[in-house]
Design a protein around this motif. Structure first.
Motif, short mmCIF file in Angstrom:
data_model
loop_
_atom_site.label_atom_id
_atom_site.label_comp_id
_atom_site.label_asym_id
_atom_site.label_seq_id
_atom_site.Cartn_x
_atom_site.Cartn_y
_atom_site.Cartn_z
N GLY A 48 -1.92 16.02 -6.80
CA GLY A 48 -2.33 17.30 -7.92
C GLY A 48 -2.12 16.32 -9.58
O GLY A 48 -0.98 15.13 -8.88
N VAL A 49 -2.43 16.91 -10.58
CA VAL A 49 -1.51 15.81 -11.68
C VAL A 49 0.21 15.33 -11.38
O VAL A 49 0.91 16.94 -11.11
CB VAL A 49 -1.85 16.26 -13.21
N GLY A 50 0.66 14.47 -11.00
CA GLY A 50 1.79 13.99 -11.82
C GLY A 50 2.45 13.63 -10.61
O GLY A 50 3.50 12.99 -9.96
N SER A 51 1.39 13.68 -9.33
CA SER A 51 1.94 12.69 -7.79
C SER A 51 2.30 11.82 -7.74
O SER A 51 0.96 11.41 -8.39
CB SER A 51 0.90 13.59 -7.29
N ARG A 52 2.94 10.95 -6.99
CA ARG A 52 3.25 9.93 -6.85
C ARG A 52 2.85 9.13 -5.72
O ARG A 52 3.17 9.73 -4.68
CB ARG A 52 4.64 9.52 -7.41
N LEU A 53 2.08 7.72 -5.35
CA LEU A 53 2.21 7.69 -3.89
C LEU A 53 2.96 6.25 -4.88
O LEU A 53 1.84 5.23 -5.63
CB LEU A 53 0.36 7.72 -4.01
N PRO A 54 2.69 4.97 -3.92
CA PRO A 54 3.29 3.37 -3.51
C PRO A 54 1.64 3.27 -4.06
O PRO A 54 0.92 2.72 -3.18
CB PRO A 54 3.89 3.48 -2.16
N ALA A 55 2.33 2.13 -4.95
CA ALA A 55 0.84 1.57 -5.48
C ALA A 55 0.08 0.38 -4.51
O ALA A 55 -0.73 0.37 -4.40
CB ALA A 55 1.27 0.68 -6.58
N CYS A 56 1.26 -0.43 -3.56
CA CYS A 56 0.80 -1.33 -2.96
C CYS A 56 -0.25 -0.70 -1.37
O CYS A 56 -0.83 -2.14 -0.81
CB CYS A 56 2.33 -2.38 -2.33
N TRP A 57 0.04 0.57 -1.25
CA TRP A 57 -1.10 0.95 -0.71
C TRP A 57 -1.59 1.80 -0.59
O TRP A 57 -2.26 2.81 0.20
CB TRP A 57 0.06 1.08 0.97
N THR A 58 -2.89 2.12 -1.85
CA THR A 58 -3.14 3.09 -2.63
C THR A 58 -4.66 2.18 -2.92
O THR A 58 -4.13 0.90 -3.28
CB THR A 58 -2.64 4.05 -2.92
N SER A 59 -5.57 2.01 -2.51
CA SER A 59 -7.12 1.63 -3.57
C SER A 59 -6.93 1.90 -4.98
O SER A 59 -6.72 0.71 -6.22
CB SER A 59 -8.07 2.51 -3.58
N MET A 60 -6.47 2.92 -5.91
CA MET A 60 -6.15 3.12 -7.18
C MET A 60 -4.55 2.11 -7.41
O MET A 60 -5.41 1.57 -8.18
CB MET A 60 -5.63 4.00 -7.97
N GLY A 61 -4.02 1.99 -6.75
CA GLY A 61 -2.42 1.03 -6.77
C GLY A 61 -2.94 -0.08 -7.27
O GLY A 61 -2.34 -0.78 -7.50
N ARG A 62 -3.77 -0.60 -5.70
CA ARG A 62 -3.54 -2.23 -5.71
C ARG A 62 -4.86 -2.78 -6.92
O ARG A 62 -4.59 -4.14 -7.74
CB ARG A 62 -4.75 -3.05 -4.58
N MET A 63 -5.93 -1.87 -7.02
CA MET A 63 -6.83 -1.90 -8.33
C MET A 63 -5.93 -2.05 -10.09
O MET A 63 -6.38 -2.72 -10.88
CB MET A 63 -7.75 -1.35 -8.71
N ARG A 107 7.54 -9.12 -6.13
CA ARG A 107 9.16 -9.86 -5.31
C ARG A 107 10.29 -8.67 -4.25
O ARG A 107 10.41 -7.86 -5.20
CB ARG A 107 9.54 -10.91 -5.69
N GLY A 108 10.13 -9.18 -3.03
CA GLY A 108 11.35 -8.28 -2.36
C GLY A 108 10.74 -6.85 -2.50
O GLY A 108 11.99 -6.04 -2.30
N HIS A 109 9.62 -6.28 -2.96
CA HIS A 109 9.50 -5.22 -2.36
C HIS A 109 9.32 -4.84 -0.66
O HIS A 109 8.62 -5.61 0.05
CB HIS A 109 7.74 -5.17 -2.91
N PRO A 110 10.06 -3.39 -0.45
CA PRO A 110 9.88 -3.60 1.15
C PRO A 110 9.17 -3.23 1.92
O PRO A 110 7.76 -2.47 0.93
CB PRO A 110 10.71 -2.10 0.84
N MET A 111 8.55 -3.55 2.26
CA MET A 111 6.95 -3.81 2.61
C MET A 111 6.80 -2.50 4.23
O MET A 111 7.19 -3.01 5.24
CB MET A 111 6.48 -4.92 4.33
N ASP A 112 7.02 -1.46 3.66
CA ASP A 112 7.29 -0.29 4.93
C ASP A 112 5.82 -0.08 5.64
O ASP A 112 4.66 -0.46 4.89
CB ASP A 112 7.27 1.14 4.36
N ARG A 113 5.70 0.44 6.63
CA ARG A 113 5.33 0.52 7.85
C ARG A 113 4.73 1.68 7.90
O ARG A 113 5.26 3.39 8.04
CB ARG A 113 5.41 -0.32 8.81
N PHE A 114 3.55 2.76 7.12
CA PHE A 114 2.91 4.01 7.07
C PHE A 114 2.17 4.29 8.43
O PHE A 114 2.50 5.51 9.16
CB PHE A 114 2.40 4.99 6.09
#
Length: 266
Positions: free
Chosen positions: A139-154, A169-176
């Motif tokens: 919903g409005v206000g929800s947060r997701l990691p930018a690196c693994w979402t289409s909107m985030g990468r855009m 640089r130094g951003h954790p590369m988490d595996r979801f």
């Protein structure tokens, strides 16, 4: 999933920094979907405040109507939404964009959302769901990691390359999921490709079964200020279908909304 991080504790006080206000915001941010209710001790532990300090802030927020309590557990009240809606209401463009997104959802029969970039998170500012049942509830206000979402990468693609690399640089590369990109160079290549082609597709990298495609929303100077997406279930809408059948409608909607923001026609 709660990807939000609290700000650095207790920056050096100055004439331009109100420490008590900052601590009040930390208390508000300590509540989440994983912690909808907390005791005084839990709030103190989450924020690094003393029990006395956390109590003063909680009671102040309660007096202002932003926090409720049964005497033991504290929770945010619906009035807290006023803080987020103040941001949304300052951007009347979303009132104009919503009908465009509703038409898009009607056409493609999939959900559509708009988000902005906040650090390395995306924050949802508008969402028009379809009636199909999906596991992901946003919903409005929800947060997701930018690196693994289409909107985030855009949105990351809209940054100058030096700023983009500095953020990553130094951003954790988490595996979801098993599909998650965990190599920094590959992730950077994906983001640069999104910049080059003007759209981005992410297939099950954040959640199994979730696929989405996004396009940028730009202002009169050509700056990417938000992103628009279509999301669906991979077992129903494949990546090929997303790109071939849904992308043209998404790009048209994104161009329409961008024009509302003053982007030149073309």
């Amino acid at each position: 999933m709660n990807t939000e991080t609290l700000p650095t504790k207790d920056p050096k006080p100055s004439d331009s920094y109100v420490q008590s206000f900052a601590r009040g915001l930390e208390v508000i941010r300590s509540f989440s979907a994983a912690r909808p209710q907390q005791t005084l001790s839990e709030v103190a532990a989450q924020t690094g405040l003393t029990r006395a300090g956390a109590r003063r802030i909680l009671l102040t927020l309660q007096t202002l109507g932003y926090v409720e309590t049964d005497g033991k557990l504290f929770r945010l009240s619906p009035r807290i939404l006023d803080l987020g809606f103040a941001y949304l209401s300052s951007l009347p463009i979303w009132n104009l964009a919503e009908p465009v997104m509703e038409d898009l959802v009607e056409e493609v029969r999939e959900s559509s959302s708009a988000a902005v970039l906040d650090g390395l998170d995306i924050v949802y500012v508008l969402r028009v769901p379809t009636h199909k049942i999906m596991r992901t509830t946003l919903g409005v206000g929800s947060r997701l990691p930018a690196c693994w979402t289409s909107m985030g990468r855009m949105l990351l693609a809209g940054l100058p390359d030096d700023e983009l690399q500095a953020r990553l640089r130094g951003h954790p590369m988490d595996r979801f999921t098993e599909h998650t990109t965990t190599d920094g160079d590959t992730l950077l290549a994906h983001i640069r490709l999104a910049r080059q082609q003007g759209w981005c597709l992410v297939n099950q990298e954040l959640e199994e079964g979730l696929i989405s495609i996004a396009a940028p929303l730009t202002n009169r100077t050509g700056q990417t200020v938000a992103a628009l997406n279509i999301s669906g279930q991979a077992n129903r809408t494949s990546a090929a279908v997303m790109q071939e059948s849904l992308l043209p409608a998404l790009l048209r909607a994104a161009k329409t909304i961008s024009r509302m923001m003053g982007a030149p026609r073309g």
